[in-house]
Structure formats: structure tokens, C-alpha cells
Design a protein around this motif. Sequence first.
Motif: not given
Lengths: 314, 314
Positions: A15-28
Motif C-alpha cells: 500500500d505504501d509503495a502504491a501511495a508513493l507511486l501515486k505521489a510521483f504521478q501526475g503534474w508535479g
Amino acid sequence: MATITVPQAVPSPADDAAALLKAFQGWGTDEQAVIAILAHRDANQRKQILLEYEQKCNESLIQRLRSELSGDFEHAMYYWILDPVERQAMMANAATKCIQEEYPVIIEIACANSSAELLQVKKAYHVLYKRSLEEDVAAHSTGNLRGLLLALVSTYRYEGDAVDTKLAKSEAKIIHEAVRNGTTDHEELIRIVGTRSKAQLDATFGCFRDEHGTSITKALPHGTDLTGYLRVLRTTLRCISNTNKYFAKVLRNATRESGTDEDSLTRVVVMRAEKDMKGIGDAFQKRSSCTLEQAIAKETSGDYRSFLMALLGN
Amino acid sequence: MATITVPQAVPSPADDAAALLKAFQGWGTDEQAVIAILAHRDANQRKQILLEYEQKCNESLIQRLRSELSGDFEHAMYYWILDPVERQAMMANAATKCIQEEYPVIIEIACANSSAELLQVKKAYHVLYKRSLEEDVAAHSTGNLRGLLLALVSTYRYEGDAVDTKLAKSEAKIIHEAVRNGTTDHEELIRIVGTRSKAQLDATFGCFRDEHGTSITKALPHGTDLTGYLRVLRTTLRCISNTNKYFAKVLRNATRESGTDEDSLTRVVVMRAEKDMKGIGDAFQKRSSCTLEQAIAKETSGDYRSFLMALLGN
């Protein structure tokens, strides 16, 4: 005592890894999300996240963080997510390449760790660099400077409380002789500081104070010393005598209004947050008009500040 | 390879302890029975026998053996039944008290052990003496002698095969400079010998030989050296270069017709019988007209001889 806080219900590494990936994606990048996760996981949990992320995303989380973040924040986060033992081996290796400036790193790793912890760092050093920390320290220094630093990183110090009072008295006398001589004959002083147990040194330093009404660091000559040895000796004596007080002083110097020393600030907070930052903070406040958190908050900004504050338990 | 032989069907520790007690009882000790048991058990089996005996007889087997046996035999058996790691810590401790004569013991423990094995000895030293081996070696030596011995017992050497050929060349040159200078400036030589990995030193010593047509030990000055440092350096270089050849030489010197050196003989046989005595015997024979067993049998007698022969696999 550590200052980092870990939530009672920790999400799974996946879950943490998925949340980090989400934080990297998108603009900024969503830096706050990164901090909210990684600043609140202990070393073992961070390791699991690294493994999960690498498996899930087929890329190194460390590399991704380095490209997503920047400046002092990136630098601090990079050291934070490394394995604490490997981190120290890497810091020590970098320090051997510019010992005249980076000697505090070597002293801290040698003197603020237990013998077993130092040994772990030396083992990691072997694996990472196919050499020993000892040979790198020795090859990049000479004279008294080498004598002292090499003994510090080499000796597997005894860690019991056993103290020989007679020996403490006689060695305090030997140290006094050496201090009077300037730096010309410090062989015995280096032997004592480099090999005796911390309990024994504590007794010896106490004898010195009782006999001469001042600490050894204050009694050392203040003239110019081009080899840098005296600075290194002073730092060593402080770090061995009282680790919390020593790190508090490093942080005080690093957060001076005249200019912030981000490298030292990052190093100490990252290295100690999971270990003894609470005691360092207490030692800091004893000699300052503000708390450690206030001092650091005043001299830093942005995500870097948020991250350090999180590591300090705020 | 070890030379001791252990029977395929080993009696239980309780049976061995009972047989030993029987060998002690009655008029006189049955030394052959003691040898038949203890010389044919490995370290772990001996430990179990010690524990069984102590529990069964309510006395220390070590103390009982010391009172039942005598002379060189007792001395050899005493060291043999000690735990191999503690034995080395005890030997090292005794050697620190007369380093000028007993330096080979310190060199052997520092250089013929792996880094992990040396560390075990240092840990045992802490437990036994409430001090570190490093501080005792440093406190009982000075100058180059201290510099060298302290580095040997302190460094946690890298043990991989990685070799830097360019470095080997440049350090062979540094060593040559030092050798030419006599003993006045050996700081760099001591740094190299004291901290580099054995594989790297092997390459460096090879470069020296290629460049100067002789080994470093042979190139060292042969004048009088009151500090004893040159003897210690020579011994160190030999022990690091080729452990089997080094021990073969110690045994050759110890079994000279002009007078047997029982202390060295006992030390090497007891320390290596369970480890690499086979290779040492082979190295011995290459340079002698007789086998190691023959040489030792010729210079020893009685139970002492029987015991050493048993440890050598006869």
C-alpha cells in the motif's frame, strides 16, 4: 530515544509503495504525501517499501525519489531511505575523500556507535567498496591525524563499565604532558584516546579536570595547526565524552543565523532521528534560548523543513 | 586441512568423562588413556566432555588435568582442551605482557586468522579481561613496534580477491623507499602492511620482488635494532605472505638439534592441528630432509611426544 513517529496501524509495504507511486504521478510530485509516508516508517519498514516498490514498478525507489525531489530535501530523503548501516558506510567513504573537511563524519561513525554497530558499518564497507574503511582512512591521512582517526575506526573497544582508577590518574598525567607539548608528541595521547574503553576514558577525563581545573579540549593549544589534527582531536574528545552534547553542538553550529550548514543538519537529523534524537534535543535546549525544532524551523523552509520536522516528531 | 583424527563412532561425552575419571583414579595417571580420548575429539566434543565431567565429578576437568599431568605434556594438554577462541585470547593476553619475546603469538593471532576469527578472539578477550586486546598491545609497546602490532590486531581487513594493480605498484615503491631508510620512517610501510587486504599485499609483495629481485624480508636491513621492530616486521611479512610456510619455519626452528623450543612447538601444533596442520606439514617437508612427524618425534619424548604425534594424526 528516537523522535520519529510510526502510526499504530501501519499500511502494508504494498500500500505504501502504491501511495508513493501515486505521489510521483501526475503534474508535479506530491512531496507532502512522500513525507507523510517515509518519515513515519522505521528502517525495516522503509526497506520493505523499497523492495515492494522495485518489484511493483520495476524501477529503484531511490532513483525515482532522486529524480522527483530536489535540493536539500532530496539529499535528506536520499540518506533517510538508505539502510542505516549502508548509509553510514557510504557517508564514511565520501568523508575519507576529503578528510580535512569531513572528519566529523568519520569521528561520529567511530565514536557514537557501539563497537558492534561500528563493526556492521565496516562489514557493509567491505561489501560496497571491496576495501576496508581502515585502509581508506589510513591512505588519505598522515601523521597524528592518521594515528588518531585510524585508531578510532579500527579498535574494537571494550564496552563494560570496568574502570581502573589508578590507570585513569596516570593516563590523565600522560595526556597533560602531551597537551603541554603542543602536537609534537601525541603518540601516547592518541593511544589512550584511540584504544581505551569509554568508561575508562570518562574516568581519565574526570581526573584531568580534577587535577587541572579544565577540560582537555580547553587545555589544548589554540594556535594554527596546518595538519588539522588538533581540530580532529577536539571533535573526537567531545564526541566520546558526551554524544548528545556533541551532536547538540553540531546542530547549534549548523543552525547559526550567520548561515545554515544544511549538510551537517541533514546528517545529524537523519542519522540520529531513529536513535537518540530526543536526548540530543534536550541537550540542545539546555544551552539555547529555543528548542531544537524552533531553531531548525527558523533556518529551513519548504519540504526540507517539513521533512526534518517530521523526523523530529512534529 | 586438520590432522587430528576423530573415531567414526565417538563415545558419548558422559562415557568419555567416565573414562577420564577412571584414568585419573588409582596409583598414577593413565596418560595414554587421556591422550586416546582427548587428542581424538574436536573442539566441540571436548567442550561437551568438559561440561559432562564438571557436572558428574563436581570439579573442573581443566584443573584436574593440570594436577594429574606435568611438564610440557600438561602444558600442551591445558591449551588443547581450552576453547580454541578463548585459548587464543589467553595466549594473546600473556603475550602482551612480554611483547619483545612473545610477539609471534600476537602476529599469528592477528594474521593467520580470518577477520571474523580475529574478531571472535577480541570478543573473548573483552569477556575474559574486561579490556580490549588493542589497548593491551598499545600500552605495552611504543614507536614503530606499536604502530605495526596495533594495526595488525585492530584492522578488520577486507578479505575479497579484488586487487588494484596500479596501487600495488605504487605501494611496492613506497615500501622500497622505507626499506632503504632503515627504520626511521616506516609510517607508510606500517600503514600498508597493517591495513591492506592480504590479496592486495600479495600483489604488492610480488611487485616488489619483480622490481628488486628479492623479497621485502630479505631487503630489510640486518643491523641491530634495539626496539625489536625489524624482527616483528619480518615475522609479520612472513606470516601474511604464506601462513603454511611461516608455521613450517617456526616448527623447523623449534625442532633444531641445538635445542628444542617446546613453547613454540606446543603453540603451533595445538593451534593448527584442528585447522591447517596438513598444509604446514607439507610446507615443512619441502624444506627438510624428514617429515614434520619425524622431526618432532626426534626432539620430544614420553607422553608429550605421544600427544603431539596423536594431534599430528599418527
